[in-house]
Write a protein that holds these residues in place. Structure first.
Motif, PDB file in Angstrom:
ATOM      1  N   SER A 229       0.826  -1.200   0.000  1.00 47.80           N
ATOM      2  CA  SER A 229       0.000   0.000   0.000  1.00 47.80           C
ATOM      3  C   SER A 229       0.863   1.255   0.000  1.00 47.80           C
ATOM      4  CB  SER A 229      -0.907   0.014   1.240  1.00 47.80           C
ATOM      5  OG  SER A 229      -1.547   1.263   1.392  1.00 47.80           O
ATOM      6  N   GLU A 230       0.403   2.296  -0.693  1.00 49.42           N
ATOM      7  CA  GLU A 230       1.115   3.571  -0.667  1.00 49.42           C
ATOM      8  C   GLU A 230       1.037   4.213   0.715  1.00 49.42           C
ATOM      9  OE1 GLU A 230      -0.153   6.099  -3.818  1.00 49.42           O
ATOM     10  OE2 GLU A 230       0.560   4.746  -5.394  1.00 49.42           O
ATOM     11  N   ARG A 231       0.164   3.705   1.554  1.00 45.89           N
ATOM     12  CA  ARG A 231       0.076   4.191   2.939  1.00 45.89           C
ATOM     13  C   ARG A 231       0.979   3.390   3.876  1.00 45.89           C
ATOM     14  NH1 ARG A 231      -4.773   2.793   4.823  1.00 45.89           N
ATOM     15  NH2 ARG A 231      -4.458   4.125   6.652  1.00 45.89           N
ATOM     16  N   TYR A 232       1.833   2.556   3.338  1.00 42.78           N
ATOM     17  CA  TYR A 232       2.721   1.697   4.123  1.00 42.78           C
ATOM     18  C   TYR A 232       3.553   2.530   5.096  1.00 42.78           C
ATOM     19  CZ  TYR A 232       6.367  -1.779   5.125  1.00 42.78           C
ATOM     20  OH  TYR A 232       7.247  -2.636   5.735  1.00 42.78           O
ATOM     21  N   PHE A 233       3.561   2.081   6.356  1.00 40.81           N
ATOM     22  CA  PHE A 233       4.406   2.691   7.389  1.00 40.81           C
ATOM     23  C   PHE A 233       4.663   1.619   8.426  1.00 40.81           C
ATOM     24  CE2 PHE A 233       5.418   5.329  11.105  1.00 40.81           C
ATOM     25  CZ  PHE A 233       6.302   6.239  10.546  1.00 40.81           C
ATOM     26  N   ASN A 234       5.916   1.199   8.554  1.00 38.49           N
ATOM     27  CA  ASN A 234       6.241   0.093   9.444  1.00 38.49           C
ATOM     28  C   ASN A 234       7.479   0.436  10.269  1.00 38.49           C
ATOM     29  OD1 ASN A 234       5.487  -2.861   9.998  1.00 38.49           O
ATOM     30  ND2 ASN A 234       7.703  -2.971   9.746  1.00 38.49           N
ATOM     31  N   ASN A 235       7.270   0.651  11.552  1.00 35.89           N
ATOM     32  CA  ASN A 235       8.375   0.993  12.453  1.00 35.89           C
ATOM     33  C   ASN A 235       9.247   2.111  11.883  1.00 35.89           C
ATOM     34  OD1 ASN A 235       7.622  -0.849  14.405  1.00 35.89           O
ATOM     35  ND2 ASN A 235       8.852  -2.496  13.515  1.00 35.89           N
ATOM     36  N   GLY A 236       8.584   3.143  11.375  1.00 34.48           N
ATOM     37  CA  GLY A 236       9.296   4.315  10.891  1.00 34.48           C
ATOM     38  C   GLY A 236       9.622   4.304   9.417  1.00 34.48           C
ATOM     39  N   THR A 237       9.443   3.182   8.745  1.00 37.23           N
ATOM     40  CA  THR A 237       9.775   3.072   7.326  1.00 37.23           C
ATOM     41  C   THR A 237       8.543   3.350   6.476  1.00 37.23           C
ATOM     42  OG1 THR A 237      11.499   1.456   7.740  1.00 37.23           O
ATOM     43  CG2 THR A 237      10.612   1.541   5.516  1.00 37.23           C
ATOM     44  N   ARG A 238       8.688   4.266   5.504  1.00 38.18           N
ATOM     45  CA  ARG A 238       7.589   4.653   4.638  1.00 38.18           C
ATOM     46  C   ARG A 238       7.662   3.924   3.293  1.00 38.18           C
ATOM     47  NH1 ARG A 238       9.393  10.670   5.990  1.00 38.18           N
ATOM     48  NH2 ARG A 238      11.320   9.532   5.601  1.00 38.18           N
ATOM     49  N   TYR A 239       6.626   4.127   2.492  1.00 42.33           N
ATOM     50  CA  TYR A 239       6.500   3.448   1.200  1.00 42.33           C
ATOM     51  C   TYR A 239       7.727   3.669   0.325  1.00 42.33           C
ATOM     52  CZ  TYR A 239       4.657   2.281  -3.441  1.00 42.33           C
ATOM     53  OH  TYR A 239       4.484   1.746  -4.693  1.00 42.33           O
ATOM     54  N   ALA A 240       8.179   4.905   0.184  1.00 40.87           N
ATOM     55  CA  ALA A 240       9.314   5.206  -0.695  1.00 40.87           C
ATOM     56  C   ALA A 240      10.580   4.499  -0.235  1.00 40.87           C
ATOM     57  CB  ALA A 240       9.543   6.714  -0.762  1.00 40.87           C
ATOM     58  N   GLU A 241      10.781   4.445   1.075  1.00 37.30           N
ATOM     59  CA  GLU A 241      11.965   3.767   1.612  1.00 37.30           C
ATOM     60  C   GLU A 241      11.878   2.265   1.399  1.00 37.30           C
ATOM     61  OE1 GLU A 241      11.503   5.211   5.553  1.00 37.30           O
ATOM     62  OE2 GLU A 241      12.963   6.820   5.298  1.00 37.30           O
ATOM     63  N   GLN A 242      10.661   1.740   1.558  1.00 32.17           N
ATOM     64  CA  GLN A 242      10.462   0.305   1.341  1.00 32.17           C
ATOM     65  C   GLN A 242      10.753  -0.062  -0.112  1.00 32.17           C
ATOM     66  OE1 GLN A 242      10.157  -1.690   3.640  1.00 32.17           O
ATOM     67  NE2 GLN A 242       9.234  -3.583   2.934  1.00 32.17           N
ATOM     68  N   LYS A 243      10.378   0.805  -1.013  1.00 26.48           N
ATOM     69  CA  LYS A 243      10.628   0.575  -2.439  1.00 26.48           C
ATOM     70  C   LYS A 243      12.122   0.527  -2.724  1.00 26.48           C
ATOM     71  CE  LYS A 243       9.385   2.349  -7.005  1.00 26.48           C
ATOM     72  NZ  LYS A 243       8.589   3.378  -7.743  1.00 26.48           N
ATOM     73  N   LEU A 244      12.865   1.464  -2.155  1.00 26.70           N
ATOM     74  CA  LEU A 244      14.315   1.478  -2.346  1.00 26.70           C
ATOM     75  C   LEU A 244      14.957   0.224  -1.750  1.00 26.70           C
ATOM     76  CD1 LEU A 244      15.116   5.227  -1.565  1.00 26.70           C
ATOM     77  CD2 LEU A 244      15.234   4.099  -3.799  1.00 26.70           C
ATOM     78  N   PHE A 245      14.453  -0.156  -0.584  1.00 29.74           N
ATOM     79  CA  PHE A 245      15.032  -1.341   0.057  1.00 29.74           C
ATOM     80  C   PHE A 245      14.729  -2.603  -0.745  1.00 29.74           C
ATOM     81  CE2 PHE A 245      15.421  -4.815   3.032  1.00 29.74           C
ATOM     82  CZ  PHE A 245      16.635  -4.524   3.623  1.00 29.74           C
ATOM     83  N   ALA A 246      13.512  -2.703  -1.267  1.00 26.07           N
ATOM     84  CA  ALA A 246      13.149  -3.875  -2.076  1.00 26.07           C
ATOM     85  C   ALA A 246      14.058  -3.982  -3.294  1.00 26.07           C
ATOM     86  CB  ALA A 246      11.687  -3.781  -2.503  1.00 26.07           C
ATOM     87  N   GLN A 247      14.360  -2.853  -3.899  1.00 26.68           N
ATOM     88  CA  GLN A 247      15.250  -2.855  -5.056  1.00 26.68           C
ATOM     89  C   GLN A 247      16.645  -3.341  -4.688  1.00 26.68           C
ATOM     90  OE1 GLN A 247      14.875   1.226  -6.226  1.00 26.68           O
ATOM     91  NE2 GLN A 247      12.993   0.879  -7.412  1.00 26.68           N
ATOM     92  N   ALA A 248      17.096  -2.978  -3.478  1.00 28.24           N
ATOM     93  CA  ALA A 248      18.443  -3.363  -3.055  1.00 28.24           C
ATOM     94  C   ALA A 248      18.517  -4.818  -2.604  1.00 28.24           C
ATOM     95  CB  ALA A 248      18.902  -2.445  -1.928  1.00 28.24           C
TER      96      ALA A 248
END
Length: 570
Positions: A229-248
């Motif tokens: 979800s674009e509303r993703y927020f998990n222990n301080g991590t937002r959607y954009a950060e999750q996207k970058l992490f998934a790529q890495a």
């Protein structure tokens, strides 16, 4: 910027459950709970280090019996003790407990522990370098080690260099419950969502997790993010950060295999569920990760998407060049943070007493406390940042190997304030603390030009002002005069009038507190130099019950200062 994600646990080796509380009984659906609080045997020092004492057939009849949980200082036999202790307890698991994985919930422990079942290690938390004060311990019981219908032996080694060691708190309203549970029963004990989701939903969520993980392993981060979800927020991590992490992370997972264990899905609401499971990741036929995962999914436009836990109270691990290690930092975000995504907030840095950790704030449920003050309009919304001092006393060590002051002043604000929309102005930034944390708030704000430039207000609740700690060789190099630079009255005398008059000061202590005279001396200096300050005293001494009873006054002070300072600059 931090990239947090469930697979980040690749770097951790132990199964850890997050704190939460109530409890369940054996039921027709094979949920099971066996309470183990109450009488345990305990030994200290030499006997606690014995390998033989871990074994089931060891004779512990000469050992002292104590009631667990409790601090060592709660028992006459161990009052004032610090070091190594060994707890032993026997129990019988009935044949009816077979069929589901079982977990040992040990509760909160200071500082380091190793848990053994029938002589075999089943889990441990903390180390001499990284003690785990206050972390909740829960370990999977290997089925191969359990003797159903027979006597089993638990042995738990605990080491603490302070006087507040021990297995000191469990679950439940009275924080006494420890024991052996199936997962659902343990979640009920910890007041987590524990109502199983309907089978149809559970199957969809299980399949969604499998598909998402397969996408990562097959290097398809875009497909993976289509289920986030674009509303993703998990222990301080937002959607954009999750996207970058998934790529890495996809580059590291190529060719890996994932196995799931005890996969359960629980209903949070009609449109929100949480998947709770253990997973094993193998890469090149070697186990690279074995741990516990919780992932939240929400129904959006007919599709289940991962949304994160939406928690506004979470921990970060920050790599510090000055401390040469990861530093744990707690963060509280105000109630409107997730709804008003452009709003910025003042920030209070809150320092725990020496000898504890930042997890103290979680133990006292600071998030609920602050939410309540805000909802009743007793304080304004603010961000609270709670760093762990990691045994540093909040100072730069004399040999320069651990530079906490530099971390706190140079690294920490830059790492958290931009990410969480703090107002990056001196008028909107304050530092406060309890006990030694209160003394530290004063020297961190006044000792250096950097601190003076950062903080517009300082709060000390029950501060140990002008206290020189016993020699700490790793910090002061055996030179007791090292601490002179950190004494409150000296700092106030040395500070320029312009610095003091640009800062709001708050002191609150007890009338029977050993450090009342040092507070009075500090206040005399401020009065003589015509510096604005608040000084409050109440009946009481230097203890937990005193400062928790008056914590609201500290936050009300900072709230009023923030409001006044920000109005002045608007």
């Amino acid at each position: 910027m931090r990239y947090c994600f469930w697979l980040l646990h690749l770097w951790f080796a132990y199964l850890v459950f997050h704190p939460l509380v109530g409890w369940g009984q054996t039921s027709p659906n094979k949920e099971f709970a066996l309470p183990l609080h109450g009488e345990w045997r305990i030994a200290f020092g030499f006997y606690a280090a014995s390998r033989e004492a871990l074994l089931p057939d060891y004779n512990d009849s000469s050992w002292v019996s104590i009631s667990v949980p409790g601090f060592w200082n709660d028992y006459e036999i161990s009052r004032g003790f610090s070091g190594l202790a060994l707890y032993r307890r026997t129990f019988v698991l009935p044949e009816t407990a077979k069929g589901k994985p079982l977990y040992l919930l040990l509760g909160r422990i200071n500082s380091i522990d190793e848990a053994y079942l029938n002589g075999q290690l089943i889990g441990k938390t903390g180390s001499m370098e990284n003690p785990a004060d206050g972390e909740l311990r829960a370990y999977l019981l290997p089925d191969s080690l359990i003797a159903y219908g027979k006597t089993n032996t638990l042995a738990v080694r605990v080491f603490c260099k302070n006087f507040d060691g021990g297995i000191y708190a469990g679950a439940g309203p009275d924080k006494k419950l420890i024991g052996i549970f199936t997962k659902t029963a343990m979640r009920a004990a910890l007041q987590q969502p524990a109502v199983p989701a309907p089978d149809s939903i559970a199957q969809i969520i299980r399949r969604t997790v499998e598909v998402m993980d397969t996408m990562l392993i097959s290097r398809q981060p875009e497909a993976y993010m289509s289920l986030v979800s674009e509303r993703y927020f998990n222990n301080g991590t937002r959607y954009a950060e999750q996207k970058l992490f998934a790529q890495a992370i996809t580059q590291r997972l190529a060719g890996a295999t994932i196995t799931y264990h005890d996969f359960q899905v629980y209903q949070v609401s009609d449109s929100l569920v949480v998947a709770d499971y253990d997973s094993e990741i193998k890469w090149q036929n070697k186990v690279s990760y074995l741990g516990h995962d919780e992932r939240y999914f929400q129904l959006e436009n007919g599709k289940w998407l991962e949304i994160g836990n939406q928690s506004r109270f979470f921990d970060l691990e920050i790599n510090s060049a000055y401390m040469r290690r990861k530093v744990s930092v707690g963060v509280y975000l105000p109630p409107s943070f997730l709804q008003h995504r452009r709003r910025a907030y003042p920030v209070l840095y809150l320092l725990h007493p020496q000898g504890g950790t930042h997890l103290l704030w979680r133990e006292i449920e600071l998030d609920r406390f602050l939410d309540s003050l805000i909802s009743r309009k007793q304080i304004i919304e603010m961000i609270v940042v709670m760093p762990n001092e990691h045994g540093s006393y909040y100072v730069n060590s004399k040999d320069g190997k651990r530079a906490y002051e530099n971390f706190f002043l140079e690294e920490l604000p830059d790492l958290v304030e931009e990410d969480y929309r703090a107002i990056r102005q001196r008028a909107a930034r304050a530092v406060a603390g309890v006990s030694w944390g209160g003394a530290a708030a004063l020297f961190l704000a006044l000792k250096t030009e950097k601190g003076q430039a950062l903080f517009s207000a300082v709060g000390s609740l029950m501060g140990t002002l002008d206290h020189r700690p016993a020699t700490q060789t790793a910090i002061d190099g055996g030179d007791h005069s090292f601490w002179n630079a950190y004494m409150a009255t000296s700092l106030l005398e040395r500070s320029a009038d312009s610095t003091l008059r640009a800062t709001d000061f708050f002191f609150l202590t007890g009338t029977q507190n050993l450090f009342l005279p040092s507070h009075q001396a500090a206040v005399r200096i401020l009065r003589r130099r015509r510096v604005k300050h608040t000084f409050l005293t109440f009946e009481g001494s230097h203890d937990f019950s005193f400062w928790t009873a008056h914590l609201d006054k500290l936050f009300k002070f900072h709230s009023e200062v923030f409001q006044r300072q920000l109005r002045r600059r608007s």
